[in-house]
Design a protein around this motif. Sequence first.
Motif, mmCIF file in Angstrom:
data_model
loop_
_atom_site.group_PDB
_atom_site.id
_atom_site.type_symbol
_atom_site.label_atom_id
_atom_site.label_comp_id
_atom_site.label_asym_id
_atom_site.label_seq_id
_atom_site.Cartn_x
_atom_site.Cartn_y
_atom_site.Cartn_z
ATOM 1 N N GLY A 174 -3.859 61.803 0.624
ATOM 2 C CA GLY A 174 -3.622 61.021 1.826
ATOM 3 C C GLY A 174 -4.807 60.138 2.131
ATOM 4 N N ALA A 223 -4.659 53.706 6.096
ATOM 5 C CA ALA A 223 -3.693 52.637 5.835
ATOM 6 C C ALA A 223 -4.290 51.489 5.050
ATOM 7 N N LEU A 235 6.360 57.709 -1.848
ATOM 8 C CA LEU A 235 5.465 56.965 -0.957
ATOM 9 C C LEU A 235 6.145 56.593 0.356
ATOM 10 N N LYS A 236 6.961 57.488 0.879
ATOM 11 C CA LYS A 236 7.740 57.124 2.054
ATOM 12 C C LYS A 236 6.882 56.934 3.299
ATOM 13 N N TYR A 237 5.647 57.444 3.289
ATOM 14 C CA TYR A 237 4.780 57.284 4.452
ATOM 15 C C TYR A 237 3.764 56.147 4.266
ATOM 16 N N LEU A 238 3.899 55.417 3.186
ATOM 17 C CA LEU A 238 2.974 54.327 2.894
ATOM 18 C C LEU A 238 3.049 53.255 3.981
ATOM 19 N N GLU A 239 1.890 52.796 4.456
ATOM 20 C CA GLU A 239 1.842 51.749 5.480
ATOM 21 C C GLU A 239 1.273 50.440 4.949
ATOM 22 N N ASP A 259 12.678 50.848 0.489
ATOM 23 C CA ASP A 259 12.760 52.260 0.871
ATOM 24 C C ASP A 259 11.471 52.763 1.521
ATOM 25 N N LEU A 260 10.429 51.929 1.535
ATOM 26 C CA LEU A 260 9.144 52.331 2.126
ATOM 27 C C LEU A 260 9.178 52.005 3.615
ATOM 28 N N GLY A 282 7.928 53.085 6.265
ATOM 29 C CA GLY A 282 6.732 53.087 7.104
ATOM 30 C C GLY A 282 5.820 51.897 6.857
ATOM 31 N N SER A 318 9.275 48.072 10.421
ATOM 32 C CA SER A 318 7.911 48.170 10.958
ATOM 33 C C SER A 318 6.972 47.126 10.356
ATOM 34 N N LYS A 373 3.835 48.573 6.894
ATOM 35 C CA LYS A 373 3.473 47.585 7.906
ATOM 36 C C LYS A 373 2.877 46.324 7.285
#
Length: 369
Positions: A57, A60, A102-106, A126-127, A129, A153, A131
């Motif tokens: 982790g 960002a 990588l679904k939480y990738l910003e 599909d990502l 998250g 987002s 930004k």
Amino acid sequence: MYDNQAAIVLVVELRFYSKSRHIKDQYHRVREEITAGEVEVGYIPSEAMHADPLTKGLGANDFMRNPNPQILVRRTNGKLLALTDDTWDLSGSISPLLFSGLKYLEYLDLSWNNFHQFKIPDQLGDLLGLKYLNLSNAGFSGAIPNRLSNLSSLHTLDLSCAFFVDVGHRFQLTDLRFLALNGANLSIASSAKCKDWAVPISLLSKLKVLSLSNCSISGPIPINHLLNIASLSSLYLGFNLFFSTIPPRLVNLTFLSDLDISNSHVRGSIQHLPQIHMLNAGGNHDLLQFCNTSGIVKQYGKYFFSSGTILANNNIEGPMPPYLTNLSNLEYIDLSFNSLTGVIPSSISHIGNLQALNLYQNSLEGQIP
């Protein structure tokens, strides 16, 4: 050999932890090689560790950023300028499996690579998250995937210097604040058969920065669609093929502060745009062609904005008006490559904030104040 601090501790110092007991003996061979002087271990930070975004982790701003960004590639007359050999680090196609975990990738920056004109991967949509997405100067081609509209987002999208980008579908990026397509070929999208090419962009109601320089856009500036983006503060349309006048209704974009229409074949006169702080209208040979020597003096003040004005190479004729000193906030003036005559007004030295003045290649005479 380079690795992170935890790995260095394991192989250099004889420390053991509860998690390290699961490491098989065969992988401790590196300790023997270090002791024998056959291997040296050095530290490398996370921002330089290309595999780290897939194994731990991170913040960002540390996600998958190209380590060797260079100066922005610009298209001039349809040609892509040369790149240095070390600019493009990754090449080939992108496996869809790359995005599966990588679904939480910003933050994702794949700029300055060479993906050989492969299409932009659908799986980016599909990502959820995400930004920040930067795919500029990476050799992508084809249509912008419809699935990118899933990125609700996303606030920054840069697709500069993509090949033959199609913006034909309706964006649903409701939170997008920055969109750059510099150098992307929009010649087909903006042709006479596609008068509504800017409709998808006009739906981005929160957009603040729109950059469409060097896109081979033809036809008039799409003012009807731009007016739907009421929050727009920066508009960059340089190096296009408008062959039209500057729309008077630009004045209705009340938050617009930076405007670049340089080298875009706009003609006629510049309307009074009191909200503009920085204007670049250089390289438009037919601009202000109706302003004669006396007329330019009466209206010149309209063309200078509070921070800076570039009106180079515009066939401007006549003397420099002495009342430029009233524009006390002006920091930059470029009137080079015009047909100005007479002397430089001594009062120009009274512009307290002026930092740069370019009067190269005119017919001025006398001393510099």
